[in-house]
Design a protein around this motif. Structure first.
Motif, mmCIF file in Angstrom:
data_model
loop_
_atom_site.group_PDB
_atom_site.id
_atom_site.type_symbol
_atom_site.label_atom_id
_atom_site.label_comp_id
_atom_site.label_asym_id
_atom_site.label_seq_id
_atom_site.Cartn_x
_atom_site.Cartn_y
_atom_site.Cartn_z
ATOM 1 N N UNK A 1 16.506 4.070 53.226
ATOM 2 C CA UNK A 1 15.095 3.974 52.806
ATOM 3 C C UNK A 1 14.207 4.746 53.785
ATOM 4 N N UNK A 2 14.418 4.528 55.081
ATOM 5 C CA UNK A 2 13.604 5.218 56.087
ATOM 6 C C UNK A 2 13.791 6.738 55.989
ATOM 7 N N UNK A 3 15.014 7.176 55.777
ATOM 8 C CA UNK A 3 15.267 8.613 55.650
ATOM 9 C C UNK A 3 14.651 9.184 54.380
ATOM 10 N N UNK B 1 5.323 2.576 48.617
ATOM 11 C CA UNK B 1 6.202 1.571 48.007
ATOM 12 C C UNK B 1 7.532 1.478 48.754
ATOM 13 N N UNK B 2 8.057 2.620 49.182
ATOM 14 C CA UNK B 2 9.307 2.607 49.956
ATOM 15 C C UNK B 2 9.107 1.904 51.297
ATOM 16 N N UNK B 3 7.949 2.059 51.902
ATOM 17 C CA UNK B 3 7.668 1.356 53.159
ATOM 18 C C UNK B 3 7.555 -0.148 52.940
ATOM 19 N N UNK B 4 7.049 -0.549 51.793
ATOM 20 C CA UNK B 4 7.030 -1.975 51.455
ATOM 21 C C UNK B 4 8.460 -2.474 51.272
ATOM 22 N N UNK C 1 6.741 11.320 54.502
ATOM 23 C CA UNK C 1 6.041 10.182 55.078
ATOM 24 C C UNK C 1 6.591 9.774 56.423
ATOM 25 N N UNK C 2 6.051 8.705 56.935
ATOM 26 C CA UNK C 2 6.500 8.127 58.203
ATOM 27 C C UNK C 2 6.963 6.709 57.907
ATOM 28 N N UNK C 3 8.223 6.392 58.194
ATOM 29 C CA UNK C 3 8.690 5.028 57.930
ATOM 30 C C UNK C 3 8.067 4.029 58.902
ATOM 31 N N UNK C 4 7.715 2.871 58.356
ATOM 32 C CA UNK C 4 7.239 1.793 59.217
ATOM 33 C C UNK C 4 8.361 1.404 60.164
ATOM 34 N N UNK C 5 7.988 1.014 61.393
ATOM 35 C CA UNK C 5 9.046 0.735 62.370
ATOM 36 C C UNK C 5 8.662 -0.320 63.406
ATOM 37 N N UNK C 6 7.660 -1.115 63.104
ATOM 38 C CA UNK C 6 7.321 -2.202 64.020
ATOM 39 C C UNK C 6 7.427 -3.536 63.287
ATOM 40 N N UNK C 7 7.751 -4.582 64.038
ATOM 41 C CA UNK C 7 7.826 -5.913 63.439
ATOM 42 C C UNK C 7 6.468 -6.313 62.859
ATOM 43 N N UNK C 8 5.400 -5.906 63.510
ATOM 44 C CA UNK C 8 4.058 -6.193 63.010
ATOM 45 C C UNK C 8 3.868 -5.611 61.607
#
Length: 159
Positions: free
Chosen positions: A67-69, A19-22, A76-83
Motif C-alpha cells: 500500500x505504501x509503495x 484513500x490508500x493512506x486511510x 503521494x507520500x505514505x503516512x508513517x506516524x502512529x499519530x
C-alpha cells in the motif's frame, strides 16, 4: 486534463492516494491488533492460534508495504506516524484480547471493515483505469473474503 507520470488523471489519483493512506492507517491498527492477540492468546487452542495469528500479521505487514509503495507510485507520500494512523483509522483497537473467540471476532470485524475501504478504492481506481491499484486491492479482497469465511467456520460449532 492534467495527468501524472503514469498517465492517470492527476486529481483523481490524488483522491486515491488519500484513500490508500486511510487503508494504510487501518492496516497498521489491524497489524498491531494481530501482534497483540498473537502475544496474549491463552487457552487450549494457543498453539494453533499463535501460529495462525503470526501468519496473519506477516501477511498484513507485506500488504502495508504494498500500500505504501502504491501511494509512492501514484506520487503521494505514505503516512508513517502512529499519530496519523490513529487519526485516520476506524478499525477497532483490540486491547488485552486473551480469549480465542474474541480474537477471531476482532479479526473478522477488522477484515470486514478493511473490505469496505478496499471496495471503495477498487471502484474509484477502476473508474480511471488505474490497473495497478485495482489489481492490488482486488487481490486483497479475494484473500480477505476467504479468511473471513474460514474464521466464521472456526467460530461455528461442529455438528
Amino acid at each position: 486534463m492534467k495527468t501524472n507520470i503514469l498517465g492517470l488523471p492527476l486529481e483523481a489519483s490524488e483522491l486515491i492516494v488519500k484513500e490508500l493512506n486511510i487503508l494504510l492507517s487501518n492496516y497498521q491498527v489491524y497489524y498491531q491488533n494481530l501482534r497483540g492477540i498473537h502475544w496474549n492468546i491463552k487457552g487450549k487452542r494457543f498453539f494453533d492460534l499463535h501460529v495462525k495469528f503470526e501468519e496473519l500479521y506477516n501477511d498484513s505487514q507485506l500488504k502495508i508495504d504494498l500500500i505504501a509503495e502504491r501511494v509512492l507510485t501514484l506520487g503521494g507520500i505514505p503516512l508513517h506516524t502512529f499519530e496519523d494512523y490513529m487519526k485516520n483509522s476506524t478499525v477497532v483497537v483490540g486491547k488485552n484480547v486473551f480469549n480465542d473467540e474474541k480474537a477471531i471476532h476482532l479479526i473478522v470485524n477488522s477484515l470486514s471493515h478493511l473490505l469496505t475501504i478496499e471496495r471503495a478504492i477498487f471502484n474509484k481506481s477502476a473508474e480511471i483505469d488505474d490497473e495497478g491499484t485495482t489489481s492490488m486491492v482486488s487481490g486483497f479482497i479475494g484473500e480477505q473474503e476467504k479468511t473471513i469465511w474460514m474464521m466464521q467456520s472456526w467460530l461455528e460449532e461442529g455438528i
